[in-house]
Design a protein around this motif. Structure first.
Motif, PDB file in Angstrom:
ATOM      1  N   ARG A  46       0.867  -1.182   0.000  1.00 12.54           N
ATOM      2  CA  ARG A  46       0.000   0.000   0.000  1.00 12.54           C
ATOM      3  C   ARG A  46       0.895   1.220   0.000  1.00 12.54           C
ATOM      4  O   ARG A  46       2.073   1.142   0.317  1.00 12.54           O
ATOM      5  N   ARG A  47       0.308   2.381  -0.324  1.00 13.91           N
ATOM      6  CA  ARG A  47       1.094   3.611  -0.350  1.00 13.91           C
ATOM      7  C   ARG A  47       1.630   3.938   1.057  1.00 13.91           C
ATOM      8  O   ARG A  47       1.044   3.580   2.071  1.00 13.91           O
ATOM      9  N   SER A  48       2.721   4.659   1.076  1.00 16.14           N
ATOM     10  CA  SER A  48       3.428   4.972   2.317  1.00 16.14           C
ATOM     11  C   SER A  48       2.544   5.607   3.384  1.00 16.14           C
ATOM     12  O   SER A  48       2.709   5.328   4.570  1.00 16.14           O
ATOM     13  N   GLU A  49       1.588   6.451   2.968  1.00 12.05           N
ATOM     14  CA  GLU A  49       0.769   7.118   3.992  1.00 12.05           C
ATOM     15  C   GLU A  49      -0.095   6.131   4.788  1.00 12.05           C
ATOM     16  O   GLU A  49      -0.560   6.442   5.877  1.00 12.05           O
ATOM     17  N   HIS A  50      -0.293   4.916   4.270  1.00 13.30           N
ATOM     18  CA  HIS A  50      -1.078   3.910   4.984  1.00 13.30           C
ATOM     19  C   HIS A  50      -0.220   3.069   5.934  1.00 13.30           C
ATOM     20  O   HIS A  50      -0.747   2.327   6.765  1.00 13.30           O
ATOM     21  N   ASP A  85      -0.836   3.060  10.002  1.00 14.20           N
ATOM     22  CA  ASP A  85      -2.050   2.354  10.436  1.00 14.20           C
ATOM     23  C   ASP A  85      -1.915   0.849  10.240  1.00 14.20           C
ATOM     24  O   ASP A  85      -2.337   0.058  11.088  1.00 14.20           O
ATOM     25  N   VAL A 137       7.598   1.864  -0.391  1.00 16.31           N
ATOM     26  CA  VAL A 137       6.748   2.079   0.791  1.00 16.31           C
ATOM     27  C   VAL A 137       7.682   2.402   1.953  1.00 16.31           C
ATOM     28  O   VAL A 137       8.481   1.565   2.369  1.00 16.31           O
ATOM     29  N   SER A 191       8.061   4.673   5.784  1.00 16.03           N
ATOM     30  CA  SER A 191       7.443   5.439   6.864  1.00 16.03           C
ATOM     31  C   SER A 191       8.314   5.355   8.111  1.00 16.03           C
ATOM     32  O   SER A 191       8.440   4.290   8.716  1.00 16.03           O
ATOM     33  N   GLU A 201       7.538   6.810  10.842  1.00  7.62           N
ATOM     34  CA  GLU A 201       6.592   6.616  11.948  1.00  7.62           C
ATOM     35  C   GLU A 201       6.314   5.121  12.158  1.00  7.62           C
ATOM     36  O   GLU A 201       6.342   4.616  13.283  1.00  7.62           O
TER      37      GLU A 201
END
Length: 139
Positions: free
Chosen positions: A79-83, A86, A105, A107, A109
């Motif tokens: 999935r895209r990095s912003e996901h 979560d 991908v 992150s 965080e």
């Protein structure tokens, strides 16, 4: 890959039996499709997570990691990095043994969450390419 040595990575990959594939797809041009086929061919039990698919490659698909009926050895993320944060949070809550974010991908965080939870974590790497590099299985 942070503090994961090749030996530790090889150990994690060879000892794993169950792989949750977040973003698995029936579209043959998608990397997730080819990698799920490859993992299944090499003896892994795959659990696709994709709320818009009923099945992926003939395997029942789940709407979320929480719904998967096993504790995953690996959660492999397409999935895209912003996901990623979560998904990482859900994977940790599910008791995942290893979290893998595929190429592109990324992150920090998500990485910090995994480190805090003491869960091995890889980002921006292709699991298939790493298996080939480590000499695991055939192509």
């Amino acid at each position: 890959m942070g503090n994961l040595t090749d030996d530790r990575l090889k150990e994690l990959l060879t000892n794993a039996k169950t792989v949750v594939i977040v973003g698995a797809s029936n579209k043959e041009d998608r990397a997730s499709n080819g990698i799920m086929k490859y993992l299944m061919k090499n003896g892994y039990d795959c659990y696709p997570v994709n709320p818009v698919e009923e099945t992926v490659l003939g395997v029942k698909a789940y709407d979320s990691i929480a719904e998967v009926p096993v504790t995953p050895d690996i959660v492999d993320v397409f999935r895209r990095s912003e996901h990623a944060p979560d998904i990482t949070r859900s994977a940790i809550e599910k008791g995942a043994g290893f979290i893998w974010l595929q190429e592109e991908v990324k992150s920090e965080e998500a990485k910090k969450m995994a480190e805090y939870a003491d869960v091995p974590f890889v980002m921006d790497k292709c699991i298939f390419k790493e298996m080939m590099r480590l000499g695991l299985y055939g192509s």
